[in-house]
Write a protein that holds these residues in place. Structure first.
Motif, mmCIF file in Angstrom:
data_model
loop_
_atom_site.group_PDB
_atom_site.id
_atom_site.type_symbol
_atom_site.label_atom_id
_atom_site.label_comp_id
_atom_site.label_asym_id
_atom_site.label_seq_id
_atom_site.Cartn_x
_atom_site.Cartn_y
_atom_site.Cartn_z
ATOM 1 N N GLU A 43 0.816 -1.212 0.000
ATOM 2 C CA GLU A 43 0.000 0.000 0.000
ATOM 3 C C GLU A 43 0.853 1.267 0.000
ATOM 4 O OE1 GLU A 43 -2.866 -0.096 3.148
ATOM 5 O OE2 GLU A 43 -3.972 -1.759 2.256
ATOM 6 N N HIS A 44 2.067 1.175 0.526
ATOM 7 C CA HIS A 44 2.955 2.337 0.613
ATOM 8 C C HIS A 44 4.223 2.134 -0.219
ATOM 9 C CE1 HIS A 44 0.442 2.423 4.227
ATOM 10 N NE2 HIS A 44 0.404 3.715 3.977
ATOM 11 N N PHE A 45 4.097 1.353 -1.272
ATOM 12 C CA PHE A 45 5.248 0.935 -2.078
ATOM 13 C C PHE A 45 6.116 2.107 -2.534
ATOM 14 C CE2 PHE A 45 7.285 -0.431 -6.053
ATOM 15 C CZ PHE A 45 7.937 -1.567 -5.599
ATOM 16 N N HIS A 46 5.497 3.137 -3.086
ATOM 17 C CA HIS A 46 6.276 4.250 -3.643
ATOM 18 C C HIS A 46 6.937 5.103 -2.572
ATOM 19 C CE1 HIS A 46 5.284 3.338 -7.720
ATOM 20 N NE2 HIS A 46 3.994 3.291 -7.413
ATOM 21 N N HIS A 50 12.990 3.599 -3.070
ATOM 22 C CA HIS A 50 13.665 4.671 -3.794
ATOM 23 C C HIS A 50 13.700 4.236 -5.252
ATOM 24 C CE1 HIS A 50 17.055 7.048 -5.296
ATOM 25 N NE2 HIS A 50 16.720 7.913 -4.363
ATOM 26 N N ALA A 51 13.096 4.995 -6.126
ATOM 27 C CA ALA A 51 12.900 4.588 -7.524
ATOM 28 C C ALA A 51 14.204 4.178 -8.210
ATOM 29 C CB ALA A 51 12.216 5.700 -8.302
ATOM 30 N N GLU A 52 15.260 4.956 -8.035
ATOM 31 C CA GLU A 52 16.532 4.630 -8.689
ATOM 32 C C GLU A 52 17.131 3.354 -8.114
ATOM 33 O OE1 GLU A 52 19.185 7.943 -8.685
ATOM 34 O OE2 GLU A 52 17.640 9.306 -9.407
ATOM 35 N N ASN A 53 17.106 3.204 -6.802
ATOM 36 C CA ASN A 53 17.634 1.989 -6.176
ATOM 37 C C ASN A 53 16.813 0.776 -6.586
ATOM 38 O OD1 ASN A 53 19.519 3.562 -4.883
ATOM 39 N ND2 ASN A 53 18.562 3.416 -2.878
ATOM 40 N N LEU A 54 15.491 0.926 -6.637
ATOM 41 C CA LEU A 54 14.622 -0.177 -7.018
ATOM 42 C C LEU A 54 14.944 -0.646 -8.427
ATOM 43 C CD1 LEU A 54 12.208 -2.033 -6.464
ATOM 44 C CD2 LEU A 54 10.749 -0.223 -7.358
ATOM 45 N N THR A 55 15.104 0.278 -9.343
ATOM 46 C CA THR A 55 15.408 -0.069 -10.732
ATOM 47 C C THR A 55 16.738 -0.803 -10.829
ATOM 48 O OG1 THR A 55 14.178 1.864 -11.489
ATOM 49 C CG2 THR A 55 15.701 0.866 -13.056
ATOM 50 N N ALA A 56 17.744 -0.314 -10.129
ATOM 51 C CA ALA A 56 19.065 -0.955 -10.160
ATOM 52 C C ALA A 56 19.015 -2.343 -9.532
ATOM 53 C CB ALA A 56 20.094 -0.082 -9.444
ATOM 54 N N ARG A 57 18.355 -2.485 -8.388
ATOM 55 C CA ARG A 57 18.265 -3.782 -7.718
ATOM 56 C C ARG A 57 17.471 -4.773 -8.555
ATOM 57 N NH1 ARG A 57 21.802 -5.163 -4.444
ATOM 58 N NH2 ARG A 57 20.387 -6.435 -3.252
ATOM 59 N N LEU A 58 16.404 -4.315 -9.208
ATOM 60 C CA LEU A 58 15.608 -5.190 -10.055
ATOM 61 C C LEU A 58 16.433 -5.673 -11.245
ATOM 62 C CD1 LEU A 58 12.929 -6.541 -10.669
ATOM 63 C CD2 LEU A 58 12.199 -4.430 -11.793
ATOM 64 N N ARG A 59 17.210 -4.787 -11.831
ATOM 65 C CA ARG A 59 18.072 -5.161 -12.946
ATOM 66 C C ARG A 59 19.066 -6.249 -12.518
ATOM 67 N NH1 ARG A 59 20.976 -0.510 -14.129
ATOM 68 N NH2 ARG A 59 18.936 0.386 -14.195
ATOM 69 N N LEU A 60 19.678 -6.094 -11.330
ATOM 70 C CA LEU A 60 20.605 -7.102 -10.817
ATOM 71 C C LEU A 60 19.885 -8.424 -10.546
ATOM 72 C CD1 LEU A 60 22.710 -4.994 -8.290
ATOM 73 C CD2 LEU A 60 23.528 -6.056 -10.404
ATOM 74 N N PHE A 61 18.724 -8.355 -9.936
ATOM 75 C CA PHE A 61 17.953 -9.553 -9.638
ATOM 76 C C PHE A 61 17.620 -10.316 -10.918
ATOM 77 C CE2 PHE A 61 13.858 -11.706 -9.056
ATOM 78 C CZ PHE A 61 14.163 -12.543 -7.995
ATOM 79 N N LYS A 62 17.157 -9.592 -11.929
ATOM 80 C CA LYS A 62 16.790 -10.232 -13.186
ATOM 81 C C LYS A 62 18.002 -10.848 -13.872
ATOM 82 C CE LYS A 62 13.719 -8.043 -15.740
ATOM 83 N NZ LYS A 62 12.983 -6.934 -16.404
ATOM 84 N N ALA A 63 19.166 -10.213 -13.736
ATOM 85 C CA ALA A 63 20.375 -10.749 -14.339
ATOM 86 C C ALA A 63 20.793 -12.058 -13.652
ATOM 87 C CB ALA A 63 21.511 -9.734 -14.239
ATOM 88 N N GLU A 64 20.530 -12.174 -12.367
ATOM 89 C CA GLU A 64 20.908 -13.384 -11.613
ATOM 90 C C GLU A 64 19.814 -14.434 -11.593
ATOM 91 O OE1 GLU A 64 21.537 -11.778 -7.763
ATOM 92 O OE2 GLU A 64 23.498 -10.946 -8.230
#
Length: 70
Positions: A43-46, A50-64
């Motif tokens: 409910e309080h996701f945003h 932190h949008a930039e950190n989320l994008t970077a962490r998601l990219r790393l997760f998807k790569a692994e």
């Protein structure tokens, strides 16, 4: 008047051991149930991410991800 917390939607979820332990720890530290913790996070996701950190962490997760499935 605040919205009432009604847990009306249920879905089966699979978590890694690490994710499950983090959820349990977060809920315990906050003094709420794991269901309430998930409700709070989504409910309080945003505001809790932190949008930039989320994008970077998601990219790393998807790569692994493929390596983690084996």
């Amino acid at each position: 008047m605040p919205k009432r917390l009604r847990l009306t939607r249920r879905f089966p979820v699979a978590l890694t051991n690490d994710a499950y332990r983090m959820l349990q720890r977060f809920a315990e530290d906050a003094g709420i149930t794991p269901d309430e913790a998930l409700c709070f996070l989504f409910e309080h996701f945003h505001s809790v991410t932190h949008a930039e950190n989320l994008t970077a962490r998601l990219r790393l997760f998807k790569a692994e991800l493929e390596a983690r499935k084996v």
